[in-house]
Enzyme design. Structure first.
Site, short mmCIF file in Angstrom:
data_model
loop_
_atom_site.label_atom_id
_atom_site.label_comp_id
_atom_site.label_asym_id
_atom_site.label_seq_id
_atom_site.Cartn_x
_atom_site.Cartn_y
_atom_site.Cartn_z
N ASP A 20 -13.03 11.09 -67.63
CA ASP A 20 -12.37 11.21 -68.94
C ASP A 20 -11.11 10.34 -68.99
O ASP A 20 -10.29 10.39 -68.07
CB ASP A 20 -11.97 12.68 -69.18
CG ASP A 20 -13.16 13.63 -69.13
OD1 ASP A 20 -14.19 13.28 -68.51
OD2 ASP A 20 -13.06 14.73 -69.70
N HIS A 76 -14.14 15.70 -77.22
CA HIS A 76 -12.97 15.26 -78.02
C HIS A 76 -13.38 14.25 -79.10
O HIS A 76 -12.77 14.23 -80.17
CB HIS A 76 -11.86 14.73 -77.10
CG HIS A 76 -11.13 15.86 -76.42
ND1 HIS A 76 -9.89 16.31 -76.83
CD2 HIS A 76 -11.50 16.64 -75.39
CE1 HIS A 76 -9.52 17.33 -76.06
NE2 HIS A 76 -10.48 17.55 -75.18
N HIS A 193 -15.64 15.96 -68.03
CA HIS A 193 -15.35 17.18 -68.78
C HIS A 193 -14.57 18.25 -68.02
O HIS A 193 -13.68 18.88 -68.57
CB HIS A 193 -16.64 17.78 -69.35
CG HIS A 193 -16.43 18.93 -70.29
ND1 HIS A 193 -15.60 18.83 -71.40
CD2 HIS A 193 -16.92 20.19 -70.31
CE1 HIS A 193 -15.61 19.99 -72.04
NE2 HIS A 193 -16.39 20.83 -71.40
MN LIG Z 1 -14.33 17.19 -72.32
#
Ligand SMILES: [Mn+2]
Length: 241
Positions: A20, A76, A193
């Site tokens: 991420d 997101h 995540h």
């Molecule tokens: Mn996530």
């Protein structure tokens, strides 16, 4: 439009996936420089969650446009897609890092929503040793084949598709259960995540979000051909010693 994006084997350069990013594109750029990333030959795949929390969320659209950068949709992005529809709570969105988008002008909110809506849910990359899959949170089917077939199944009800997307983008079941059974029909599956202190491997599922967006975190890259991480995992260090 397909929710699965497929890539041929990279015969001229290297393929990496990164965890991420959460609005830290400049920090990631420094990491890419440190590995001699070659934009003409190498490719970078993202497990999603490009935006929110960091200072560079606005740069997500420029990165998506780069021919060497390919991302799946994260939860997101899912929030940014839904934001202009007006049925999300602003305080909740801001608490999750979406404040930059809440204060964006309407046309910018729509631009992010449309761009993220065009991102695939799953990516497949051919490597010398077989196909590697990329999804933000998890493969919510017994096999990878079942998952990708269902993603492009036009006969699926909207309600069912919503449930599949929800699980693919949000689920933490496998890692919470420490389920090591893995995902059949694919050499390896790369996910993010769930922020971890170091990367984890459960069966053939590789968790690579080491919080590059977080104060005490760092970016983990994984080479899709060798499945080795940068920085190396402790086990890999042991092997080398
Ligand atoms: Mn996530």
């Amino acid at each position: 439009m397909s929710f699965v994006q497929r890539f041929e084997r990279n015969k001229v350069g290297r393929d990496f996936a990164v965890g991420d990013i959460h609005g830290h594109f400049r920090a990631l750029w420094t990491v890419l420089g440190s590995i001699g990333f070659d934009r003409e030959k190498d490719r970078l795949f993202s497990v999603g969650d490009l935006v929110d929390r960091g200072p560079d969320s606005e740069m997500a659209l420029d990165w998506i446009d780069e021919p060497w950068f390919h991302a799946v949709r994260g939860n997101h992005e899912d929030m940014a897609i839904r934001w202009p529809s007006g049925n999300m709570d602003a305080a909740h969105y801001a608490a999750n890092g979406g404040g930059w988008n809440v204060s964006n002008p309407r046309h910018a909110q729509l631009a992010f929503s449309w761009a993220f809506n065009a991102l695939p849910i799953a990516i497949e990359v051919e490597t010398e040793d077989g196909k590697v899959g990329i999804v933000h949170a998890d493969c919510p089917f017994p096999t990878w084949r079942d998952f990708v077939v269902s993603l492009d199944d036009a006969s699926m009800s909207n309600k069912m598709r919503k449930a599949v997307f929800e699980a693919a983008l949000w689920s933490r079941e496998r890692i919470q259960d420490e389920d090591r059974s893995g995902v059949p029909d694919i050499r390896a599956l790369i996910v993010g995540h769930t922020p971890l202190k170091k990367p984890a491997v459960l069966g053939n599922v590789h968790y690579i979000d080491t919080g590059g967006w977080f104060r005490d975190g760092y970016f983990t890259l994984i080479n899709l051909a060798t499945l080795e991480t940068i920085p190396p995992m402790p086990e890999q260090l042991d092997c080398a010693a």
